[in-house]
Enzyme design. Sequence first.
Site, PDB file in Angstrom:
ATOM      1  N   HIS A 122      51.007  52.805  34.472  1.00 54.40           N
ATOM      2  CA  HIS A 122      50.165  51.721  34.983  1.00 54.40           C
ATOM      3  C   HIS A 122      51.011  50.463  35.208  1.00 54.40           C
ATOM      4  O   HIS A 122      51.743  50.054  34.317  1.00 54.40           O
ATOM      5  CB  HIS A 122      49.083  51.450  33.930  1.00 54.40           C
ATOM      6  CG  HIS A 122      48.049  50.479  34.363  1.00 54.40           C
ATOM      7  ND1 HIS A 122      48.045  49.176  33.939  1.00 54.40           N
ATOM      8  CD2 HIS A 122      46.985  50.610  35.180  1.00 54.40           C
ATOM      9  CE1 HIS A 122      47.013  48.544  34.468  1.00 54.40           C
ATOM     10  NE2 HIS A 122      46.345  49.396  35.225  1.00 54.40           N
ATOM     11  N   ASP A 180      44.995  41.635  47.275  1.00 58.75           N
ATOM     12  CA  ASP A 180      45.220  42.549  46.135  1.00 58.75           C
ATOM     13  C   ASP A 180      43.859  43.075  45.738  1.00 58.75           C
ATOM     14  O   ASP A 180      43.090  42.377  45.088  1.00 58.75           O
ATOM     15  CB  ASP A 180      45.887  41.777  44.991  1.00 58.75           C
ATOM     16  CG  ASP A 180      46.069  42.649  43.749  1.00 58.75           C
ATOM     17  OD1 ASP A 180      45.866  43.864  43.839  1.00 58.75           O
ATOM     18  OD2 ASP A 180      46.440  42.083  42.693  1.00 58.75           O
ATOM     19  N   ALA A 182      41.222  46.460  44.579  1.00 59.37           N
ATOM     20  CA  ALA A 182      40.900  47.831  44.191  1.00 59.37           C
ATOM     21  C   ALA A 182      39.864  48.366  45.187  1.00 59.37           C
ATOM     22  O   ALA A 182      39.082  47.586  45.732  1.00 59.37           O
ATOM     23  CB  ALA A 182      40.338  47.836  42.776  1.00 59.37           C
TER      24      ALA A 182
HETATM   25  N1  LIG Z   1      47.222  49.002  38.386  1.00 58.50           N
HETATM   26  C1  LIG Z   1      46.039  49.528  38.525  1.00 58.50           C
HETATM   27  O1  LIG Z   1      45.874  50.736  38.395  1.00 58.50           O
HETATM   28  C2  LIG Z   1      44.854  48.648  38.880  1.00 58.50           C
HETATM   29  C3  LIG Z   1      43.618  49.244  39.148  1.00 58.50           C
HETATM   30  C4  LIG Z   1      42.582  48.434  39.579  1.00 58.50           C
HETATM   31  C5  LIG Z   1      42.759  47.053  39.711  1.00 58.50           C
HETATM   32  N2  LIG Z   1      43.975  46.496  39.413  1.00 58.50           N
HETATM   33  C6  LIG Z   1      44.175  45.038  39.563  1.00 58.50           C
HETATM   34  O2  LIG Z   1      42.986  44.347  39.233  1.00 58.50           O
HETATM   35  C7  LIG Z   1      42.956  43.103  39.913  1.00 58.50           C
HETATM   36  C8  LIG Z   1      41.570  42.804  40.407  1.00 58.50           C
HETATM   37  O3  LIG Z   1      41.216  43.652  41.496  1.00 58.50           O
HETATM   38  P1  LIG Z   1      39.874  43.408  42.313  1.00 58.50           P
HETATM   39  O4  LIG Z   1      39.730  44.439  43.348  1.00 58.50           O
HETATM   40  O5  LIG Z   1      38.758  43.233  41.338  1.00 58.50           O
HETATM   41  O6  LIG Z   1      40.184  41.983  42.995  1.00 58.50           O
HETATM   42  P2  LIG Z   1      39.179  40.834  43.488  1.00 58.50           P
HETATM   43  O7  LIG Z   1      37.928  41.447  43.997  1.00 58.50           O
HETATM   44  O8  LIG Z   1      39.090  39.805  42.426  1.00 58.50           O
HETATM   45  O9  LIG Z   1      39.968  40.201  44.723  1.00 58.50           O
HETATM   46  C9  LIG Z   1      40.299  40.993  45.868  1.00 58.50           C
HETATM   47  C10 LIG Z   1      40.979  40.146  46.926  1.00 58.50           C
HETATM   48  O10 LIG Z   1      40.005  39.265  47.528  1.00 58.50           O
HETATM   49  C11 LIG Z   1      40.554  37.948  47.609  1.00 58.50           C
HETATM   50  N3  LIG Z   1      39.441  36.996  47.483  1.00 58.50           N
HETATM   51  C12 LIG Z   1      38.578  36.881  46.447  1.00 58.50           C
HETATM   52  N4  LIG Z   1      37.697  35.890  46.682  1.00 58.50           N
HETATM   53  C13 LIG Z   1      38.021  35.352  47.888  1.00 58.50           C
HETATM   54  C14 LIG Z   1      37.484  34.316  48.691  1.00 58.50           C
HETATM   55  N5  LIG Z   1      36.439  33.587  48.314  1.00 58.50           N
HETATM   56  N6  LIG Z   1      38.060  34.063  49.886  1.00 58.50           N
HETATM   57  C15 LIG Z   1      39.148  34.765  50.301  1.00 58.50           C
HETATM   58  N7  LIG Z   1      39.707  35.776  49.581  1.00 58.50           N
HETATM   59  C16 LIG Z   1      39.142  36.056  48.391  1.00 58.50           C
HETATM   60  C17 LIG Z   1      41.512  37.831  46.456  1.00 58.50           C
HETATM   61  O11 LIG Z   1      42.498  36.818  46.731  1.00 58.50           O
HETATM   62  C18 LIG Z   1      42.105  39.241  46.415  1.00 58.50           C
HETATM   63  O12 LIG Z   1      43.201  39.334  47.295  1.00 58.50           O
HETATM   64  C19 LIG Z   1      44.020  43.202  40.980  1.00 58.50           C
HETATM   65  O13 LIG Z   1      45.134  42.398  40.614  1.00 58.50           O
HETATM   66  C20 LIG Z   1      44.445  44.656  40.996  1.00 58.50           C
HETATM   67  O14 LIG Z   1      45.803  44.871  41.335  1.00 58.50           O
HETATM   68  C21 LIG Z   1      45.016  47.257  38.996  1.00 58.50           C
END
Ligand SMILES: NC(=O)c1ccc[n+]([C@@H]2O[C@H](COP(=O)([O-])OP(=O)(O)OC[C@H]3O[C@@H](n4cnc5c(N)ncnc54)[C@H](O)[C@@H]3O)[C@@H](O)[C@H]2O)c1
Length: 359
Positions: A122, A180, A182
Amino acid sequence: MASTVRYYAKPSDAETFCKAALVKSGLSEADAGMMASCLVEADVRGVDTHGLARLEQYIGRVTAGLVNATPKLEISAKTPVVAHLDGDNGFGFVVATKAMEEAIKRADTYGIGFVTVDHSNHFGMAATYVLQALRKGMISLCFTNSAKQMPPFGGKDTLLGISPFAAGAPSNNEVPYILDMAPSVVAKGKIRRAARRGESIPLGWALDKDGNPTTDANVALDGSMAPIGGPKGSGIAILMDIMAGVLTGAAFGGEVGDQYKEKRPQNVGHSFIVIKPDVFMSSEEFRARMDTLAQRVHGIAPAPGFKEVLFPGEPEHRLSETRKAEGIPYADAEKEMFENMAKTLGIPGLSLTPTPLNS
Ligand SMILES: NC(=O)c1ccc[n+]([C@@H]2O[C@H](COP(=O)([O-])OP(=O)(O)OC[C@H]3O[C@@H](n4cnc5c(N)ncnc54)[C@H](O)[C@@H]3O)[C@@H](O)[C@H]2O)c1
């Protein structure tokens, strides 16, 4: 009852604490420092589902011999622009940072660099590696796969990972583009955090083990995650498994080890594509064009219910500015976990204050 977030740590203190814990767990100073900086960067950006809250769990895996504390990372070149890295079951943070470094080096020389990785674990917040490329002025695309948590569209049983896709592009005066995401409605870390804090989750985030929607975080942890946009989120999750699993030689198709449930190496795969913008135009021109794009996005009138229109990556960038000044807020449960870790590992505790550092 839900616990309140109210203990603040200076990011540099959090990094020192995390590094000390990892060195005690067998990592070299360099690798521990690298992993600590990745975890604290996630907390600083507000991605606290992928920060220090996971440290105890990572240390449990390396202590149990399920992760290799001292991997030998070997790069094999396939063509001048393409290489493969065997992660030797090291922590994903260390392996992915090294792979991205290699992709950047190749892009710097040839305009594009592509590095695939197998035998990893991970790797946390995917934006970490995009930020690494941005610091060198590069565009990047990052792929990873992960343990099965989501059914393919139309299915009942889990097969796909909720594997985040990340991409970045540098700008000049504007905040750089960082997507970024998921392929699930939310990252599973958000459900784990809600369960840890005794909070419920919104309907639509997850399903119970029989496929019914639930607001109970603990029930969701035994069930599955809901994909964004049905077949589209499911299709992106399959693409992540192709680019990070099928292509790289790592596990794929539901076979990545579950770091929470299984006592075996995960064999996660990643791949990193890095593009040097000044192959096509000067770096200055590219960045100026990116600024224009960001300004046009900002210039769109907000829809009802919105105050402003932001560029991807901007919410996390803003939060990081606040947290660098105020400190990183941790919840009671996290404070307790850090205290236990300090005691067990025999390292100095993390200094936490009940009010923001600049108040
Ligand atoms: N390594 C792994 O296996 C794993 C698995 C799942 C998630 N993650 C991590 O979890 C974190 C959270 O993921 P998520 O999908 O919940 O992200 P999220 O839904 O919080 O954000 C997704 C994207 O939307 C953008 N965003 C959010 N609000 C916005 C707005 N108002 N206007 C414009 N852009 C906006 C963010 O900048 C981001 O790029 C990430 O860093 C991801 O890498 C890691």
